[in-house]
Design an enzyme around this catalytic site. Structure first.
Site, PDB file in Angstrom:
ATOM      1  N   ALA A  79       0.852  -1.206   0.000  1.00 29.66           N
ATOM      2  CA  ALA A  79       0.000   0.000   0.000  1.00 29.66           C
ATOM      3  C   ALA A  79       0.874   1.238   0.000  1.00 29.66           C
ATOM      4  O   ALA A  79       1.803   1.354   0.803  1.00 29.66           O
ATOM      5  CB  ALA A  79      -0.910  -0.001   1.222  1.00 29.66           C
ATOM      6  N   TYR A  92       7.931  11.537  -3.774  1.00 29.06           N
ATOM      7  CA  TYR A  92       7.571  10.109  -3.739  1.00 29.06           C
ATOM      8  C   TYR A  92       8.757   9.262  -3.294  1.00 29.06           C
ATOM      9  O   TYR A  92       8.664   8.472  -2.351  1.00 29.06           O
ATOM     10  CB  TYR A  92       7.086   9.652  -5.125  1.00 29.06           C
ATOM     11  N   LYS A 103       9.387   6.891   0.071  1.00 26.73           N
ATOM     12  CA  LYS A 103       9.685   5.462   0.018  1.00 26.73           C
ATOM     13  C   LYS A 103      11.031   5.173   0.693  1.00 26.73           C
ATOM     14  O   LYS A 103      11.185   4.167   1.384  1.00 26.73           O
ATOM     15  CB  LYS A 103       9.711   4.961  -1.432  1.00 26.73           C
ATOM     16  N   THR A 122      10.971   0.724  -4.245  1.00 24.60           N
ATOM     17  CA  THR A 122      11.246   1.140  -5.631  1.00 24.60           C
ATOM     18  C   THR A 122      12.727   1.448  -5.836  1.00 24.60           C
ATOM     19  O   THR A 122      13.419   1.839  -4.887  1.00 24.60           O
ATOM     20  CB  THR A 122      10.420   2.406  -5.937  1.00 24.60           C
ATOM     21  N   ASP A 123      13.182   1.336  -7.081  1.00 26.66           N
ATOM     22  CA  ASP A 123      14.567   1.718  -7.380  1.00 26.66           C
ATOM     23  C   ASP A 123      14.761   3.244  -7.305  1.00 26.66           C
ATOM     24  O   ASP A 123      15.889   3.728  -7.303  1.00 26.66           O
ATOM     25  CB  ASP A 123      14.993   1.211  -8.777  1.00 26.66           C
ATOM     26  N   GLU A 124      13.643   3.995  -7.238  1.00 28.42           N
ATOM     27  CA  GLU A 124      13.757   5.462  -7.263  1.00 28.42           C
ATOM     28  C   GLU A 124      14.434   6.002  -5.993  1.00 28.42           C
ATOM     29  O   GLU A 124      14.897   7.148  -5.977  1.00 28.42           O
ATOM     30  CB  GLU A 124      12.378   6.092  -7.491  1.00 28.42           C
ATOM     31  N   ILE A 154       4.652  13.925 -23.730  1.00 30.89           N
ATOM     32  CA  ILE A 154       6.021  13.484 -23.439  1.00 30.89           C
ATOM     33  C   ILE A 154       6.696  14.619 -22.678  1.00 30.89           C
ATOM     34  O   ILE A 154       6.799  15.739 -23.190  1.00 30.89           O
ATOM     35  CB  ILE A 154       6.806  13.211 -24.744  1.00 30.89           C
ATOM     36  N   SER A 204       1.686   6.213  -5.078  1.00 31.83           N
ATOM     37  CA  SER A 204       2.746   5.684  -5.938  1.00 31.83           C
ATOM     38  C   SER A 204       3.125   6.560  -7.140  1.00 31.83           C
ATOM     39  O   SER A 204       3.981   6.167  -7.915  1.00 31.83           O
ATOM     40  CB  SER A 204       2.328   4.298  -6.441  1.00 31.83           C
ATOM     41  N   ASN A 256       7.202  -0.923 -13.370  1.00 33.40           N
ATOM     42  CA  ASN A 256       6.353  -2.042 -13.785  1.00 33.40           C
ATOM     43  C   ASN A 256       5.367  -1.597 -14.857  1.00 33.40           C
ATOM     44  O   ASN A 256       4.975  -0.434 -14.902  1.00 33.40           O
ATOM     45  CB  ASN A 256       5.506  -2.531 -12.609  1.00 33.40           C
TER      46      ASN A 256
END
Ligand code: NAD
Ligand code: TYD
Length: 353
Positions: free
Chosen positions: A86, A158, A162, A133-135, A214, A89, A188
């Protein structure tokens, strides 16, 4: 019936969570799966209609920010393990409203860790699996990869929230011996992703003949992984990961945003039998995201060598399956984009000007 494990999966009505819930409910009939989700704009029980009547599945509508009610859930269901997905995101939303990210991602995670600490004490055989996350690692230049020992350097609200939640999970392992494991995954894509993230947003806009925005020049790079491969990695790490460890998950599949959207346009054109180039003509360059991370790329070799996980799908196949799913589920798209979806985007682009 007594179940071998009573697993609390948070965020199970969301994109990745719904794939994890489905996998665990169907592959492990001897586990009881309790899906706890407060159903924000991103949570949708329609993602789980195929498994909702399974005897080893329960749904609890609950906010992880409400600590007392979490304790009740731990008690009522005798929770033995947690897989915590949860979260708020979306990076763009975190730029507009950072505090809701602090509330859910940081305070909500600490609430869950506190419930685990209270109900598990020092008992063995529990696991708190924190999905990240990789962030958290920040932004890469043209070369190099994030490994598990890359220093945290989050750049967006964000990723900062995380990163904080990852640090709390590790702090509870170190201080209170709560058995934790963490994984940090790349971007993902796949069925059931809310159409605010790049791929489903573009599919939805193509189907409605709307511009494909973009950000900047479209030269930012992401590493894309099919969501079912992430769910498989979570299954592997849940069952075989080392306590206290971190695992990076990625697809070795880097694309610039422009390359990706152009490829996606051609896939959709072919599938809906319109001349190639029709969807590309919708591509529109817009003001860049503030603080836009340039590149993410994951070195997943620890997970591959230690736990023998590998992505199963080539990107072309994953993208094709994803487009097929959205084309077959236009009602789902219509349902999740009713409400204030249009209003949100008007506001977002106005704020950018
Ligand atoms: P999502 O936004 O699709 O789903 C989040 C779910 O959490 C929703 O069902 C929502 O209702 C629920 N939720 C939100 N706030 C809640 C609260 N306060 N209490 C209870 N439930 C709440 O997110 P996702 O893309 O499926 O991501 C799931 C997890 O995986 C997140 O922790 C995210 O940080 C992580 N992650 C995502 C990606 C990605 O590419 N999407 C990549 C790596 C890691
Ligand atoms: P997104 O799907 O939001 O994931 P993240 O920001 O977590 O990586 O965005 C993926 C990339 O696509 C990112 O570099 C931002 C870019 N992007 C656009 O160019 N246009 C869009 O409309 C969106 C949503 C994202």
């Amino acid at each position: 019936m007594n179940h071998k494990k009573n697993i609390l999966i948070t965020g199970g009505a969301g994109f990745i969570g719904s794939h994890v819930v489905r996998r665990f409910v169907t592959c492990y009939p001897n586990y009881l799966i309790i899906n706890l989700d407060c159903l924000t704009y991103a949570g949708n029980l329609e993602n789980l209609t195929d498994i909702e009547s399974c005897s080893n599945y329960r749904f609890v509508k609950q906010d992880i920010c409400e600590a007392l009610s979490l304790d009740q859930v731990f008690k009522e269901f005798k929770i033995s393990d947690v897989i915590h997905l949860a979260a708020e995101s979306h990076v763009d939303r975190s730029i507009e409203d950072p505090l809701s990210f602090v509330n859910t991602n940081v305070i909500g995670t600490v609430n869950l860790l506190n419930s685990a600490k209270k109900h598990w004490g020092n008992e063995p055989d529990h696991l708190f699996y924190h999905i990240s996350t990789d962030e958290v690692y920040g932004s890469l230049g043209e070369t190099g990869f994030f490994t598990e020992s890359t220093a945290y350097d989050p750049q967006s609200p964000y990723s900062a929230s995380k990163a904080a939640s990852d640090h709390f999970a590790r702090a509870y392992y170190n201080t209170y011996k709560i058995p934790i494991v963490i994984s940090n995954c790349s971007n993902n894509y796949g069925p059931n992703q809310f159409p605010e993230k790049l791929i489903p947003l573009c599919i939805n806009n193509i189907l409605n003949s709307k511009p494909l925005p973009i950000y900047g020049k479209g030269d930012n790079i992401r590493d894309w992984l099919f969501v079912e491969d992430h769910a498989a990695a979570i299954d592997t790490i849940f069952h075989s990961g080392k306590l206290g460890a971190t695992y990076n998950i990625g697809g070795l599949n880097e694309w610039t945003n422009l390359q990706l959207v152009e490829t996606l346009c051609d896939v959709v054109d072919k599938k809906i039998n319109q001349p190639i180039g029709t969807s590309r003509s919708l591509i529109t360059f817009v003001t860049d995201r503030s603080g836009h991370d340039h590149r993410y790329a994951i070195d997943a070799s620890k997970l591959q060598t230690e736990l023998n996980w590998n992505p199963s799908l080539e990107f072309e196949e994953g993208l094709s399956k994803t487009v097929d799913w959205y084309l077959a589920n236009e009602d789902w798209l219509k349902s999740v984009t009713s409400g204030n979806y249009q209003e949100y985007y008007k506001q977002l682009y106005n704020n950018r000007k």
